[in-house]
Scaffold this active site. Structure first.
Site, PDB file in Angstrom:
ATOM      1  N   ASP A  10       0.838  -1.203   0.000  1.00  0.00           N
ATOM      2  CA  ASP A  10       0.000   0.000   0.000  1.00  0.00           C
ATOM      3  C   ASP A  10       0.872   1.251   0.000  1.00  0.00           C
ATOM      4  O   ASP A  10       1.208   1.810   1.045  1.00  0.00           O
ATOM      5  CB  ASP A  10      -0.923  -0.025   1.226  1.00  0.00           C
ATOM      6  CG  ASP A  10      -2.007  -1.083   1.090  1.00  0.00           C
ATOM      7  OD1 ASP A  10      -2.475  -1.314  -0.050  1.00  0.00           O
ATOM      8  OD2 ASP A  10      -2.375  -1.703   2.094  1.00  0.00           O
ATOM      9  N   LYS A  32      -0.441  -7.986  -3.326  1.00  0.00           N
ATOM     10  CA  LYS A  32      -1.775  -7.374  -3.354  1.00  0.00           C
ATOM     11  C   LYS A  32      -1.604  -5.877  -3.563  1.00  0.00           C
ATOM     12  O   LYS A  32      -0.938  -5.185  -2.788  1.00  0.00           O
ATOM     13  CB  LYS A  32      -2.537  -7.635  -2.054  1.00  0.00           C
ATOM     14  CG  LYS A  32      -4.022  -7.244  -2.207  1.00  0.00           C
ATOM     15  CD  LYS A  32      -4.715  -7.070  -0.889  1.00  0.00           C
ATOM     16  CE  LYS A  32      -4.373  -5.779  -0.228  1.00  0.00           C
ATOM     17  NZ  LYS A  32      -5.293  -4.654  -0.459  1.00  0.00           N
ATOM     18  N   ASP A  59      -6.873  -5.401  -5.668  1.00  0.00           N
ATOM     19  CA  ASP A  59      -7.881  -5.158  -4.622  1.00  0.00           C
ATOM     20  C   ASP A  59      -8.516  -3.782  -4.817  1.00  0.00           C
ATOM     21  O   ASP A  59      -8.238  -2.851  -4.072  1.00  0.00           O
ATOM     22  CB  ASP A  59      -7.198  -5.274  -3.254  1.00  0.00           C
ATOM     23  CG  ASP A  59      -8.176  -5.156  -2.092  1.00  0.00           C
ATOM     24  OD1 ASP A  59      -9.387  -5.361  -2.311  1.00  0.00           O
ATOM     25  OD2 ASP A  59      -7.719  -4.870  -0.972  1.00  0.00           O
ATOM     26  N   LEU A  60      -9.393  -3.689  -5.823  1.00  0.00           N
ATOM     27  CA  LEU A  60     -10.013  -2.387  -6.125  1.00  0.00           C
ATOM     28  C   LEU A  60     -11.375  -2.244  -5.464  1.00  0.00           C
ATOM     29  O   LEU A  60     -11.963  -1.162  -5.499  1.00  0.00           O
ATOM     30  CB  LEU A  60     -10.118  -2.197  -7.640  1.00  0.00           C
ATOM     31  CG  LEU A  60      -8.770  -2.185  -8.370  1.00  0.00           C
ATOM     32  CD1 LEU A  60      -8.962  -1.904  -9.858  1.00  0.00           C
ATOM     33  CD2 LEU A  60      -7.815  -1.171  -7.759  1.00  0.00           C
ATOM     34  N   LYS A  61     -11.907  -3.305  -4.900  1.00  0.00           N
ATOM     35  CA  LYS A  61     -13.188  -3.275  -4.175  1.00  0.00           C
ATOM     36  C   LYS A  61     -14.233  -2.490  -4.968  1.00  0.00           C
ATOM     37  O   LYS A  61     -14.821  -1.522  -4.488  1.00  0.00           O
ATOM     38  CB  LYS A  61     -13.014  -2.663  -2.789  1.00  0.00           C
ATOM     39  CG  LYS A  61     -12.025  -3.403  -1.891  1.00  0.00           C
ATOM     40  CD  LYS A  61     -12.006  -2.813  -0.493  1.00  0.00           C
ATOM     41  CE  LYS A  61     -10.936  -3.427   0.384  1.00  0.00           C
ATOM     42  NZ  LYS A  61      -9.562  -3.034   0.022  1.00  0.00           N
ATOM     43  N   LEU A  62     -14.487  -2.946  -6.186  1.00  0.00           N
ATOM     44  CA  LEU A  62     -15.421  -2.225  -7.063  1.00  0.00           C
ATOM     45  C   LEU A  62     -16.834  -2.293  -6.482  1.00  0.00           C
ATOM     46  O   LEU A  62     -17.272  -3.342  -5.976  1.00  0.00           O
ATOM     47  CB  LEU A  62     -15.381  -2.837  -8.461  1.00  0.00           C
ATOM     48  CG  LEU A  62     -13.998  -2.811  -9.137  1.00  0.00           C
ATOM     49  CD1 LEU A  62     -14.009  -3.600 -10.433  1.00  0.00           C
ATOM     50  CD2 LEU A  62     -13.545  -1.378  -9.386  1.00  0.00           C
ATOM     51  N   HIS A  63     -17.545  -1.179  -6.563  1.00  0.00           N
ATOM     52  CA  HIS A  63     -18.883  -1.080  -5.965  1.00  0.00           C
ATOM     53  C   HIS A  63     -19.640   0.027  -6.686  1.00  0.00           C
ATOM     54  O   HIS A  63     -19.414   1.219  -6.421  1.00  0.00           O
ATOM     55  CB  HIS A  63     -18.736  -0.756  -4.470  1.00  0.00           C
ATOM     56  CG  HIS A  63     -20.031  -0.827  -3.704  1.00  0.00           C
ATOM     57  ND1 HIS A  63     -20.114  -0.575  -2.360  1.00  0.00           N
ATOM     58  CD2 HIS A  63     -21.294  -1.128  -4.098  1.00  0.00           C
ATOM     59  CE1 HIS A  63     -21.359  -0.719  -1.951  1.00  0.00           C
ATOM     60  NE2 HIS A  63     -22.100  -1.047  -2.997  1.00  0.00           N
ATOM     61  N   ASP A  64     -20.545  -0.351  -7.606  1.00  0.00           N
ATOM     62  CA  ASP A  64     -21.303   0.647  -8.372  1.00  0.00           C
ATOM     63  C   ASP A  64     -22.482  -0.091  -8.999  1.00  0.00           C
ATOM     64  O   ASP A  64     -22.739  -1.256  -8.657  1.00  0.00           O
ATOM     65  CB  ASP A  64     -20.368   1.285  -9.424  1.00  0.00           C
ATOM     66  CG  ASP A  64     -20.784   2.707  -9.787  1.00  0.00           C
ATOM     67  OD1 ASP A  64     -21.998   2.941  -9.992  1.00  0.00           O
ATOM     68  OD2 ASP A  64     -19.912   3.587  -9.879  1.00  0.00           O
ATOM     69  N   ILE A  65     -23.172   0.548  -9.924  1.00  0.00           N
ATOM     70  CA  ILE A  65     -24.271  -0.157 -10.571  1.00  0.00           C
ATOM     71  C   ILE A  65     -23.686  -1.261 -11.469  1.00  0.00           C
ATOM     72  O   ILE A  65     -22.511  -1.191 -11.862  1.00  0.00           O
ATOM     73  CB  ILE A  65     -25.185   0.802 -11.372  1.00  0.00           C
ATOM     74  CG1 ILE A  65     -24.417   1.480 -12.502  1.00  0.00           C
ATOM     75  CG2 ILE A  65     -25.823   1.838 -10.444  1.00  0.00           C
ATOM     76  CD1 ILE A  65     -25.312   2.254 -13.461  1.00  0.00           C
ATOM     77  N   PRO A  66     -24.489  -2.301 -11.760  1.00  0.00           N
ATOM     78  CA  PRO A  66     -23.949  -3.457 -12.495  1.00  0.00           C
ATOM     79  C   PRO A  66     -23.245  -3.091 -13.806  1.00  0.00           C
ATOM     80  O   PRO A  66     -22.146  -3.591 -14.090  1.00  0.00           O
ATOM     81  CB  PRO A  66     -25.198  -4.316 -12.747  1.00  0.00           C
ATOM     82  CG  PRO A  66     -26.116  -3.992 -11.604  1.00  0.00           C
ATOM     83  CD  PRO A  66     -25.893  -2.526 -11.320  1.00  0.00           C
ATOM     84  N   THR A 115     -12.642  -5.476   7.526  1.00  0.00           N
ATOM     85  CA  THR A 115     -12.057  -5.859   8.817  1.00  0.00           C
ATOM     86  C   THR A 115     -11.808  -4.647   9.724  1.00  0.00           C
ATOM     87  O   THR A 115     -11.479  -4.813  10.895  1.00  0.00           O
ATOM     88  CB  THR A 115     -10.735  -6.619   8.603  1.00  0.00           C
ATOM     89  OG1 THR A 115      -9.894  -5.836   7.745  1.00  0.00           O
ATOM     90  CG2 THR A 115     -10.965  -7.973   7.967  1.00  0.00           C
ATOM     91  N   GLN A 184      -7.378  -1.709  12.121  1.00  0.00           N
ATOM     92  CA  GLN A 184      -8.119  -2.967  11.968  1.00  0.00           C
ATOM     93  C   GLN A 184      -8.829  -3.301  13.283  1.00  0.00           C
ATOM     94  O   GLN A 184      -8.228  -3.243  14.351  1.00  0.00           O
ATOM     95  CB  GLN A 184      -7.148  -4.108  11.617  1.00  0.00           C
ATOM     96  CG  GLN A 184      -6.400  -3.902  10.316  1.00  0.00           C
ATOM     97  CD  GLN A 184      -7.255  -4.200   9.087  1.00  0.00           C
ATOM     98  OE1 GLN A 184      -8.475  -4.357   9.170  1.00  0.00           O
ATOM     99  NE2 GLN A 184      -6.612  -4.260   7.938  1.00  0.00           N
ATOM    100  N   ARG A 205       1.064  -3.911   6.635  1.00  0.00           N
ATOM    101  CA  ARG A 205       2.004  -3.178   7.474  1.00  0.00           C
ATOM    102  C   ARG A 205       2.934  -4.014   8.342  1.00  0.00           C
ATOM    103  O   ARG A 205       4.103  -3.623   8.508  1.00  0.00           O
ATOM    104  CB  ARG A 205       1.227  -2.133   8.292  1.00  0.00           C
ATOM    105  CG  ARG A 205       0.716  -0.990   7.405  1.00  0.00           C
ATOM    106  CD  ARG A 205      -0.371  -0.179   8.057  1.00  0.00           C
ATOM    107  NE  ARG A 205      -1.616  -0.921   8.131  1.00  0.00           N
ATOM    108  CZ  ARG A 205      -2.759  -0.432   8.575  1.00  0.00           C
ATOM    109  NH1 ARG A 205      -2.811   0.829   8.998  1.00  0.00           N
ATOM    110  NH2 ARG A 205      -3.851  -1.163   8.593  1.00  0.00           N
TER     111      ARG A 205
END
Ligand SMILES: O=c1ccn([C@@H]2O[C@H](COP(=O)(O)O)[C@@H](O)[C@H]2O)c(=O)[nH]1
Length: 224
Positions: A10, A32, A59-66, A115, A184, A205
């Site tokens: 990161d 990652k 690890d882009l954690k996509l979250h939007d409309i389909p 987490t 965390q 970390r």
């Protein structure tokens, strides 16, 4: 056998990312790369990290409309990551479209409850459940949508695997016994996470911020 540890690199700094990855490469199973790295370095940065020869977990954690998530996954196809994340809370249609747009070799996994969240955080967001109940609910959703697995904490992975024995379980929030949890809230040791059913461990970390990341990675590997 390849190590189950994926080191979370990161940083927005490509040269630092490469240097850390090169230091630990013999004691981890993959790299990652998340939003911080991707926003700074884009697809070219991912390609340069892939050149180091380890599997890439995007690890882009996509979250939007389909439609939007499906098109975003399509745009990522040429990178052929080993693992790609979306948020389970995006709903079944979004999960199905993400999986349909991904390369066949990419495991698409859904983040259940971050987490960094506890019961109080869920309540504040209008979710009147314990984290483990919400993880179970979203694990069933991801399974039924045809995904490959989920991301959850080590505290819930045994229950999630019970619901989905053949699923792929990614566990972040992993801390060696003496390590600082930082932001965390649901943490577990590496050994306990594997014993509970994790397929892979995401560790950032405790390795990347150590005085010697290679020594830290070796020490964790020795506990597995
Ligand atoms: O629920 C989640 C999902 C993803 N992460 C990611 O894992 C690493 C953890 O880093 P540490 O330094 O070991 O805490 C980080 O990249 C997160 O974005 C998560 O922590 N929890």
């Amino acid at each position: 056998m390849r190590s189950p540890i994926f080191v979370a690199i990161d940083t927005p700094d490509l040269e630092r990312a490469k240097a850390v990855a090169a230091r630990v490469r013999n004691h981890v199973g993959g790299l990652k790369l998340g939003l911080e790295f991707f926003c700074a370095n884009g697809r070219q940065g991912i390609r340069e990290m892939a050149d180091l020869g380890l599997p890439i977990f995007l690890d882009l954690k996509l979250h939007d409309i389909p439609n939007t998530v499906g098109k975003a996954v399509q745009a990522l196809r040429p990178l052929e990551p080993a693992v790609l994340t979306v948020h389970a809370a995006g709903g079944r249609a979004m999960l199905e479209d993400a999986k349909a747009a991904a390369p066949t070799g990419t495991k698409v996994v859904a983040v259940t409850v971050l987490t960094s969240l506890d019961r109080g955080d869920l309540q504040a967001a209008g979710v009147p459940s314990e984290p483990h109940e919400q993880v179970e609910r979203l694990t069933a959703l991801a399974r039924d949508a045809g995904l490959d697995g989920v991301v959850c904490s080590g505290n819930e992975v045994a229950a999630a695997r019970k619901l989905w024995p053949e699923g792929f379980f990614v566990v972040p929030g992993v801390r060696p016994a003496d390590a600082h949890a930082g932001d965390q809230k649901r943490v577990i040791t590496p050994r306990a996470a594997l014993d509970a059913g994790a397929s892979i461990l995401v560790i950032g970390r405790p390795i990347t911020q150590a005085k010697d990341p290679d020594v830290a990675a070796r020490a964790i590997e020795a506990t597995l």
